[in-house]
Design an enzyme around this catalytic site. Sequence first.
Site, PDB file in Angstrom:
ATOM      1  N   GLU A  57      -3.462   7.886  -5.512  1.00  0.00           N
ATOM      2  CA  GLU A  57      -3.597   7.202  -6.796  1.00  0.00           C
ATOM      3  C   GLU A  57      -4.893   7.656  -7.473  1.00  0.00           C
ATOM      4  O   GLU A  57      -5.941   7.678  -6.822  1.00  0.00           O
ATOM      5  CB  GLU A  57      -3.614   5.680  -6.594  1.00  0.00           C
ATOM      6  CG  GLU A  57      -2.315   5.143  -6.033  1.00  0.00           C
ATOM      7  CD  GLU A  57      -2.358   3.666  -5.684  1.00  0.00           C
ATOM      8  OE1 GLU A  57      -1.314   3.111  -5.341  1.00  0.00           O
ATOM      9  OE2 GLU A  57      -3.455   3.064  -5.751  1.00  0.00           O
ATOM     10  N   ARG A  61       0.846  -1.186   0.000  1.00  0.00           N
ATOM     11  CA  ARG A  61       0.000   0.000   0.000  1.00  0.00           C
ATOM     12  C   ARG A  61       0.884   1.240   0.000  1.00  0.00           C
ATOM     13  O   ARG A  61       1.891   1.304   0.713  1.00  0.00           O
ATOM     14  CB  ARG A  61      -0.938   0.012   1.216  1.00  0.00           C
ATOM     15  CG  ARG A  61      -2.141  -0.914   1.091  1.00  0.00           C
ATOM     16  CD  ARG A  61      -3.088  -0.410  -0.007  1.00  0.00           C
ATOM     17  NE  ARG A  61      -4.294  -1.213  -0.142  1.00  0.00           N
ATOM     18  CZ  ARG A  61      -4.423  -2.239  -0.979  1.00  0.00           C
ATOM     19  NH1 ARG A  61      -3.393  -2.602  -1.733  1.00  0.00           N
ATOM     20  NH2 ARG A  61      -5.558  -2.893  -1.067  1.00  0.00           N
ATOM     21  N   HIS A 106      -0.154   0.522  -9.741  1.00  0.00           N
ATOM     22  CA  HIS A 106      -0.956  -0.376  -8.896  1.00  0.00           C
ATOM     23  C   HIS A 106      -1.449  -1.556  -9.744  1.00  0.00           C
ATOM     24  O   HIS A 106      -2.635  -1.889  -9.771  1.00  0.00           O
ATOM     25  CB  HIS A 106      -2.138   0.368  -8.269  1.00  0.00           C
ATOM     26  CG  HIS A 106      -2.648  -0.294  -7.022  1.00  0.00           C
ATOM     27  ND1 HIS A 106      -3.101   0.416  -5.934  1.00  0.00           N
ATOM     28  CD2 HIS A 106      -2.763  -1.595  -6.669  1.00  0.00           C
ATOM     29  CE1 HIS A 106      -3.491  -0.412  -4.979  1.00  0.00           C
ATOM     30  NE2 HIS A 106      -3.298  -1.641  -5.415  1.00  0.00           N
TER      31      HIS A 106
END
Length: 338
Positions: A270, A241, A298
């Site tokens: 993000e 994360r 990601h």
Amino acid sequence: MARYTVLTPDAQHDDDHRVEREVAGGDVDFIHYTTADASDIPDETWEKVDALLVWHVLPIDQRVLSRLKNCKIIVRCGVGFDHIDLATAGGAGIPVSNCPDYGTNEVADHAIAMMLTFTRGMTAYHRTMTADPTGNFHWKHGEPRRIRHKTFGVVGFGRIGTAALLRAKAFGMHIVGYDKYAPRGQEIALEIERVESLEEVLERADVLSIHTPLTEETRGMIDAAALKRMKSDAILINTARGPIVDTAALIDALRNNEIAAAGLDVLPVEPASMDDPLVKAFAEQPNWLKDRLILTPHAAFNSAAGRYDARANSTRTMMRYLETGELWNCVNGAFLKA
């Protein structure tokens, strides 16, 4: 047989629940949105649904939870659940489950791919060959390093951390793991060296790979002080994360040669924010940063098989509870009303 209504508010697919319908059967009505704003969905929709299948875009906060009048379960179509208010859901009697049985191999592979990209000098070779495929056709343009007998440090050896460290072991690396929540003896089964402090794994790792959930304890865990403990030739990898790593401190550490390189699949904001000093430097690519920073969007979880598993296994978890009351992978059990 009962009929259920299921809402996916922030769907990451555009095929009107093809996989979910296949798994759930014909007694489920699916409602599909692709929004990050709960107000885009009418109150009457929130109120009538029997279950939510949620991704990572729309926060499931108190405002959303207060609109759920009939919801029996919330299932996160993925692993991380830091955007879900577990306590409020539990107080309302709604169990929250996640989907830990997808993406394990993909994320572990991604972490190892980042390690190998740096240790084999792939970024430098690619950059120089792209500039001049003939003139730069020479091994001297990269600086690969041998990883056999080097130390692979893993912070968190749950499912994904374990998958990553087993891959590193196959390269002949020595594994040092830190995980204060892993059962005692797990390190024996894995045949790794367990250490009792984050500081020790930071100081010993030649490659440090992060595999922890985002909690108040882990938020900002890799900060300026942590980075200063690492070896100057160490590589940092984060596929967990974004907020676990202080990216402003990381870009300073790279600029000051406190560590050698970093590979990040996740960022604190993000999509990437140009307000982040690390993202800004990555976009500008100053000479001191070239070949030392990899960013991916990601995407470590991503594969066609992984995406299918996330959707299918989440749906199975949901249907199991709706049809039998059996609860799989509950993450808010401590908050559920008796």
